[in-house]
Design a protein around this motif. Structure first.
Motif, PDB file in Angstrom:
ATOM      1  N   LEU B  39      64.731  17.613 162.510  1.00 24.27           N
ATOM      2  CA  LEU B  39      66.080  18.176 162.366  1.00 24.27           C
ATOM      3  C   LEU B  39      66.457  19.078 163.534  1.00 24.27           C
ATOM      4  O   LEU B  39      67.622  19.197 163.891  1.00 24.27           O
ATOM      5  N   ILE B  50      73.969  15.325 157.741  1.00 22.11           N
ATOM      6  CA  ILE B  50      72.838  15.498 156.821  1.00 22.11           C
ATOM      7  C   ILE B  50      73.094  16.658 155.871  1.00 22.11           C
ATOM      8  O   ILE B  50      72.857  16.583 154.674  1.00 22.11           O
ATOM      9  N   GLU B  54      72.099  14.506 152.448  1.00 23.31           N
ATOM     10  CA  GLU B  54      70.694  14.367 152.049  1.00 23.31           C
ATOM     11  C   GLU B  54      70.026  15.712 151.798  1.00 23.31           C
ATOM     12  O   GLU B  54      69.007  15.810 151.122  1.00 23.31           O
ATOM     13  N   HIS B  83      80.488  12.170 152.673  1.00 22.27           N
ATOM     14  CA  HIS B  83      79.108  11.684 152.701  1.00 22.27           C
ATOM     15  C   HIS B  83      78.927  10.350 151.988  1.00 22.27           C
ATOM     16  O   HIS B  83      78.091   9.549 152.371  1.00 22.27           O
TER      17      HIS B  83
END
Lengths: 333, 290
Positions: B39, B50, B54, B83
């Motif tokens: 990341l 993200i 997630e 998303h």
């Protein structure tokens, strides 16, 4: 405690209402019944715990008892005198004996005063010591609460939360009080500091023969420090009893659910215990429910609870409860 | 993840999300592997896709994490549209279902409310619904119940227990409350002064703690299930100033088992059992403290 406890403070039907704003220009003014008819004694030398969720009126109770807010009604008898009837001047003099420790040690200490002045001012106001004697007393007080006497020349911002709470305790002790309202004194502190302050409060109580009204929302802390415990909900007492009886055999459904809701730092116990989860939120004290104020969330509430206010009654010696069905278990209800 | 204020718990979560305010903060090094990627090496744009998807987060205070100027509807559907690529009407329907999942009564009406119209517990339910709405693999929950009353906390913890399991979501639960982790977590990390001092299964942390800080902390907590004892065994002293950490072990000044090496050499994590690690030079057990 001795066999026949002596009441240091006797509180009778204590009520503290706060006015709400008018509905419209000429509408009626309502009131929030923050404290609504409390009757209890505080015995000399004991710690009486006062637990409940935020907004239940426990802090207002603590303040009303020592008249930091003026009660709307009722009596607070201390040494044969009703505190609610005293003039402001008489009350100020008496406040030497009735002190308070606040939750927020940041907000309760003046940031512009040195620690020595914060503690010493109380001595000056009550003419207890002046000049060198005052400085010596301040040093002694700092030592008693576990701080270095040289800290007197520093400012509050130089200290950590736990140290600041010690300063707040020294300030309360400066005037040799009989009775101290401890209003969530450890809630804002870190876990490893809490035990230090709890131990300090207990040591001081033993040495100086103090009486505490200990206000907290943490039932585990109250269990540790208190001799007796009162449980409050929406301005009223639900239950009051000796510490051991309250935790071993809670009679009020609210007490039962509170105890069941506290997480215990023991995995096996957490896995095996039956949780009783109350539904809904605490109702607004502006518009409390009819009958028993707890009936909207009570798992065993019946029609009677919606209509009749339960009486505050002593069901066993020293064990008081306000519930029509006191003693009924709410487990698997 | 347990520890006291200032020990770096929240900074850890913010670092994982790359939400550390920079400047003045800075992620100085290391890596965060998540789903096969690091990341810390992603572009700001990739990270945005993200975050909230997630990988999502629940903060302590729902009043500051919800926008007071926007209806719940807008705050929920925005993320879902972004998303999950749903249409406006599908996003609304999905959001209402999420509110139902977290136990908000009359969700189809409540979704049009502003945050201030809800109670604290209801607000935190909304925040959890938002965090779960894009089917995250991992939720970072930073003191999610600390601002709530104990009966409301019990509701929210129960909700997290059931919904996270149903949704098959991993949770990093950050708290200072040892009772909460005892009931909620599979594994526990104990932090002190910016580092991990102990990491073990839930049972090992509570029944076989090996770091002097963990041992001291567990002993010092008043217990609801114990009869009043005489005196709490307290940890002496204060946590160190992170800007002026001593050489050697950060816990040395408060440790009852401190030895010479603790003052010069900083201990690193070492294994002391099955998936059980401590950062301590000594071999201390709970029996030594009793």
């Amino acid at each position: 405690m001795t066999s026949a406890p002596e009441a240091l403070l006797s509180v009778r039907d204590l009520r503290t209402y706060f006015p709400t704003s008018r509905k419209g220009l000429f509408g009626p003014r309502g009131s929030v019944k923050a404290v609504d008819g409390l009757t209890f004694d505080v015995y000399r030398g004991e710690t009486l715990g006062l637990v409940g969720e935020s907004g239940c009126g426990k802090s207002t109770t603590g303040r009303a008892v020592i008249r930091l807010v003026r009660p709307t009604g009722g009596e607070v008898i201390y040494n044969g005198r009703d505190l609610t009837q005293l003039s402001d001047g008489e009350m100020r003099r008496l406040r030497q004996k009735l002190q308070i420790i606040f939750q927020d040690a940041y907000a309760s200490l003046s940031s512009r005063m040195r620690v020595g002045a914060i503690i010493g001012d109380a001595l000056a106001i009550h003419n207890l010591a002046s000049g060198r004697a005052r400085a010596a007393r301040v040093g002694e007080l700092l030592h008693i609460v576990g701080l270095d006497p040289s800290f007197a020349s520093r400012y509050p911002h130089e200290f950590s939360g736990g140290q600041r709470q010690r300063i707040g305790i020294a300030r309360a002790l400066a005037v040799n009080p009989d009775f101290i309202v401890c209003d969530e004194p450890i809630s804002a502190l870190d876990v490893s500091i809490r035990a230090q302050i709890i131990n300090l409060l207990e040591d001081l109580q033993r040495e100086l023969k103090l009486t505490y009204l200990f206000i907290a929302h943490d039932l585990a802390v109250v269990r540790h420090i208190c001799d007796r415990v009162a449980v409050m909900y929406l301005g009223k007492f639900m239950e009051l009893s000796a510490n051991q009886a309250l935790y071993a055999e809670p009679l009020h459904p609210y007490t039962q659910s509170l105890i069941s809701a506290v997480p215990v730092p023991d995995p096996d116990l957490e896995d095996s215990r039956q949780r009783i989860i109350l539904s809904g939120d605490v109702p607004s004290p502006v518009n409390p429910p009819s009958g028993c104020v707890f009936h909207t969330r009570c798992p065993i509430a019946r029609d009677q609870c919606k209509q009749e206010i339960p009486a505050w009654r002593e069901v066993k010696p020293g064990h008081w409860v306000a519930c029509h069905f006191a003693g009924e278990s709410i487990a698997r209800a | 993840m347990v520890g006291e204020s200032g020990c770096g718990k929240s900074a850890t979560a913010l670092s994982l999300m790359r939400l550390i305010p920079d400047p003045p903060g800075q992620i100085a090094g290391g890596s965060v592997e998540f789903g096969g990627r690091d990341l810390l090496k992603l572009s700001a744009r990739e990270m945005r896709s993200i975050r909230g998807g997630e990988l999502s987060m629940v903060f302590q205070d729902p009043m500051t994490s919800l926008n007071p100027m926007l209806r719940i509807r807008r705050q929920m559907t925005e993320a879902v549209q972004l998303h999950l690529g749903l249409s406006k009407s599908a996003a609304l329907e999905h959001s209402i279902n999420m509110l139902r999942l977290v136990g908000i009564p009359a969700a189809e009406r409540r979704i049009h409310d502003y945050p201030h119209q809800l109670s604290g517990g209801m607000r935190q339910r909304v925040v959890i619904a938002i965090a779960l709405s894009c089917h995250p693999k991992l939720v970072l929950a930073d003191e999610p119940t600390t601002a709530l009353d104990v009966t409301i906390q019990a509701q929210i913890l129960e909700l997290m227990r059931t919904t996270m399991r149903e949704q098959n979501t991993a949770v990093l639960l950050i708290t200072h409350d040892l009772g909460v982790v005892a009931g909620m977590c599979d594994r526990i990390i104990v932090m002190y002064a910016g580092t991990i001092v102990e990491e073990a299964s839930r049972r090992d942390i509570f029944y076989n703690p090996r770091h002097p800080y963990t041992i001291g902390l567990l002993r010092s907590v008043p217990r609801l299930d114990r009869v009043r004892s005489n005196r709490l065994p307290q940890i002496e002293g204060l946590p160190p100033d992170l800007a002026r950490l001593p050489k050697g072990c950060p816990f040395q000044a408060r440790c009852p088992y401190v030895t010479e090496i603790c003052r010069v050499d900083r201990p690193t994590l070492r294994s002391v059992g099955d998936r059980h690690a401590i950062a301590c030079h000594n071999n201390v057990t709970r029996e030594d403290a009793a």
